[in-house]
Motif scaffolding. Sequence first.
Motif, PDB file in Angstrom:
ATOM      1  N   VAL A  45      13.257  -7.534  -5.072  1.00 28.55           N
ATOM      2  CA  VAL A  45      12.515  -6.181  -5.401  1.00 28.55           C
ATOM      3  C   VAL A  45      11.144  -6.314  -4.825  1.00 28.55           C
ATOM      4  O   VAL A  45      10.679  -5.068  -4.394  1.00 28.55           O
ATOM      5  CB  VAL A  45      12.681  -5.968  -6.633  1.00 28.55           C
ATOM      6  CG1 VAL A  45      12.245  -4.674  -7.168  1.00 28.55           C
ATOM      7  CG2 VAL A  45      14.148  -5.916  -7.503  1.00 28.55           C
ATOM      8  N   SER A  46      10.496  -7.193  -5.054  1.00 26.88           N
ATOM      9  CA  SER A  46       8.935  -7.109  -4.435  1.00 26.88           C
ATOM     10  C   SER A  46       8.904  -7.118  -2.936  1.00 26.88           C
ATOM     11  O   SER A  46       9.688  -7.625  -2.262  1.00 26.88           O
ATOM     12  CB  SER A  46       8.239  -8.169  -5.116  1.00 26.88           C
ATOM     13  OG  SER A  46       8.303  -8.188  -6.592  1.00 26.88           O
ATOM     14  N   ASP A  47       7.910  -6.226  -2.412  1.00 23.18           N
ATOM     15  CA  ASP A  47       7.926  -6.166  -1.052  1.00 23.18           C
ATOM     16  C   ASP A  47       7.281  -7.582  -0.515  1.00 23.18           C
ATOM     17  O   ASP A  47       5.916  -7.475  -0.367  1.00 23.18           O
ATOM     18  CB  ASP A  47       6.952  -5.152  -0.937  1.00 23.18           C
ATOM     19  CG  ASP A  47       7.008  -4.693   0.766  1.00 23.18           C
ATOM     20  OD1 ASP A  47       7.971  -5.458   1.499  1.00 23.18           O
ATOM     21  OD2 ASP A  47       6.263  -3.729   1.088  1.00 23.18           O
ATOM     22  N   SER A 197      17.566 -16.215 -11.137  1.00 21.97           N
ATOM     23  CA  SER A 197      16.503 -15.136 -11.271  1.00 21.97           C
ATOM     24  C   SER A 197      15.310 -15.603 -12.014  1.00 21.97           C
ATOM     25  O   SER A 197      14.172 -15.004 -11.808  1.00 21.97           O
ATOM     26  CB  SER A 197      17.293 -13.892 -11.934  1.00 21.97           C
ATOM     27  OG  SER A 197      17.771 -14.140 -13.110  1.00 21.97           O
ATOM     28  N   ARG A 308      22.595 -11.188  -4.750  1.00 21.39           N
ATOM     29  CA  ARG A 308      21.333 -10.155  -4.920  1.00 21.39           C
ATOM     30  C   ARG A 308      21.414  -8.898  -3.969  1.00 21.39           C
ATOM     31  O   ARG A 308      20.810  -7.959  -4.240  1.00 21.39           O
ATOM     32  CB  ARG A 308      20.153 -11.246  -4.167  1.00 21.39           C
ATOM     33  CG  ARG A 308      19.471 -12.085  -5.077  1.00 21.39           C
ATOM     34  CD  ARG A 308      18.349 -12.762  -4.725  1.00 21.39           C
ATOM     35  NE  ARG A 308      18.359 -13.719  -3.734  1.00 21.39           N
ATOM     36  CZ  ARG A 308      17.425 -14.457  -3.155  1.00 21.39           C
ATOM     37  NH1 ARG A 308      16.239 -14.059  -3.278  1.00 21.39           N
ATOM     38  NH2 ARG A 308      17.747 -15.565  -2.487  1.00 21.39           N
ATOM     39  N   PHE A 312      21.895  -4.590  -5.111  1.00 22.64           N
ATOM     40  CA  PHE A 312      20.355  -4.500  -4.770  1.00 22.64           C
ATOM     41  C   PHE A 312      20.006  -3.032  -5.616  1.00 22.64           C
ATOM     42  O   PHE A 312      20.604  -2.062  -5.178  1.00 22.64           O
ATOM     43  CB  PHE A 312      20.115  -4.501  -3.481  1.00 22.64           C
ATOM     44  CG  PHE A 312      18.683  -4.603  -3.136  1.00 22.64           C
ATOM     45  CD1 PHE A 312      17.997  -5.839  -3.434  1.00 22.64           C
ATOM     46  CD2 PHE A 312      17.840  -3.591  -3.046  1.00 22.64           C
ATOM     47  CE1 PHE A 312      16.530  -5.980  -3.130  1.00 22.64           C
ATOM     48  CE2 PHE A 312      16.551  -3.593  -2.808  1.00 22.64           C
ATOM     49  CZ  PHE A 312      15.922  -4.848  -2.775  1.00 22.64           C
ATOM     50  N   PRO A 313      18.906  -2.963  -6.255  1.00 23.62           N
ATOM     51  CA  PRO A 313      18.014  -4.003  -6.846  1.00 23.62           C
ATOM     52  C   PRO A 313      18.491  -4.981  -7.923  1.00 23.62           C
ATOM     53  O   PRO A 313      17.742  -5.645  -8.170  1.00 23.62           O
ATOM     54  CB  PRO A 313      16.624  -3.356  -6.958  1.00 23.62           C
ATOM     55  CG  PRO A 313      17.329  -2.166  -7.655  1.00 23.62           C
ATOM     56  CD  PRO A 313      18.501  -1.700  -6.819  1.00 23.62           C
ATOM     57  N   TYR A 314      19.620  -4.894  -8.264  1.00 23.25           N
ATOM     58  CA  TYR A 314      20.084  -5.752  -9.387  1.00 23.25           C
ATOM     59  C   TYR A 314      20.600  -6.816  -8.702  1.00 23.25           C
ATOM     60  O   TYR A 314      20.952  -6.816  -7.648  1.00 23.25           O
ATOM     61  CB  TYR A 314      21.393  -4.837 -10.306  1.00 23.25           C
ATOM     62  CG  TYR A 314      20.638  -3.652 -10.991  1.00 23.25           C
ATOM     63  CD1 TYR A 314      19.923  -3.655 -12.020  1.00 23.25           C
ATOM     64  CD2 TYR A 314      21.067  -2.411 -10.307  1.00 23.25           C
ATOM     65  CE1 TYR A 314      19.189  -2.525 -12.594  1.00 23.25           C
ATOM     66  CE2 TYR A 314      20.476  -1.109 -11.050  1.00 23.25           C
ATOM     67  CZ  TYR A 314      19.694  -1.202 -11.824  1.00 23.25           C
ATOM     68  OH  TYR A 314      19.111  -0.201 -12.606  1.00 23.25           O
ATOM     69  N   GLU A 315      21.179  -8.014  -9.726  1.00 26.47           N
ATOM     70  CA  GLU A 315      21.431  -9.200  -9.147  1.00 26.47           C
ATOM     71  C   GLU A 315      22.658  -9.607 -10.030  1.00 26.47           C
ATOM     72  O   GLU A 315      22.476  -9.422 -11.327  1.00 26.47           O
ATOM     73  CB  GLU A 315      20.211 -10.038  -9.233  1.00 26.47           C
ATOM     74  CG  GLU A 315      20.488 -11.495  -8.868  1.00 26.47           C
ATOM     75  CD  GLU A 315      19.592 -12.471  -8.936  1.00 26.47           C
ATOM     76  OE1 GLU A 315      19.646 -13.675  -9.004  1.00 26.47           O
ATOM     77  OE2 GLU A 315      18.398 -12.023  -8.785  1.00 26.47           O
TER      78      GLU A 315
END
Length: 341
Positions: A45-47, A197, A308, A312-315
């Motif tokens: 999720v983080s860039d 995670s 992942r 996305f953005p869930y896992e």
Amino acid sequence: MHRRALPFPPVERTGASDRRAKVRLLIVGIVLTIILAIISLFIGVSDVSLATLLSSSPQDRPMQVLVMSRIPRTLAILLAGSSLAIAGLVMQIIVRNRFVEPSTAGTTESATLGFLVVTLLAPGWPLMAKMLVSAVFALGGTALFLRILRFVPLREVLLVPLVGIMLGGVIGAITSFFAYRFNLLPSLLAWNMGDFSSVLRGRYELLWFGLAGTIMAYIAADRFTVAGMGQDFTTNLGLNYKRVMTLGLIIVSIVSAVVLVSVGSIPFLGLIVPNVVSLMVGDNMRRTVPWVAVLGATFVLLCDIVGRLIRFPYEIPISVVVGVVGSALFLYLLLRKRHNA
């Protein structure tokens, strides 16, 4: 001028060329694992991308996410995948059955019971001590499984994992009862659900013990191969059969405990990977250990990336993805075994 005839026919080099081809294929597998590991660093999720890393300082968020989360997670995946696959290989050689691994022999359930016991009796103990207690319970559960096999007429190869699944079911029921009694069912579910995670720096280092178990398995590979021939054959060659068996059980127990404590349970991994490697390389453990380690790490890494990206953005937890893929491969191996029989 006539060419002098050779005193013996030329030596066939198919064996050497076949070994070189397998070595090249192993190198390709290692390169693929490295590529997947690099890809894994930039999924989330983080860039975190190459551009953001080059344009940020070590104190900025992208670099902090990479160092604190992405790199530890990728290392945990590689260590857990390779060590669990090796544990399955060692157990299959010890039991002399292709359908046995820690999750089908009561080992994982015993490790979970040990973790629950130490959590109830000594919740303040450090994670290392809890891991050791969990490993002791895993060792006891595996030894109980081998003891039960002595009294069961094993005419069918599938009876061995069936006995292990039944033993694991009994141990799991006992664990669930005490977890329910002391309001620890959510914690028990978290332990049994393999998930990377939550892996951060400082919370995965126990998995390096799994790497130590992999190295020990490779060093003792020839002894395990001989022990897989049976007690009489091993004793005739001058090896201590019980000592080799004990070493194998210790390796399996420690690996199962550290993976359970660090990331949870990952089913079918130790069953699928050694069987696939056996079809490609053979049954010599000295040759198969590097293959099993590389393929185990690659398989878990690929499943984690898929988990992942699907939602996305869930896992999706790694135990779910590996369980689905592993169960399908397990059925294929069963049907293949029966067809060849």
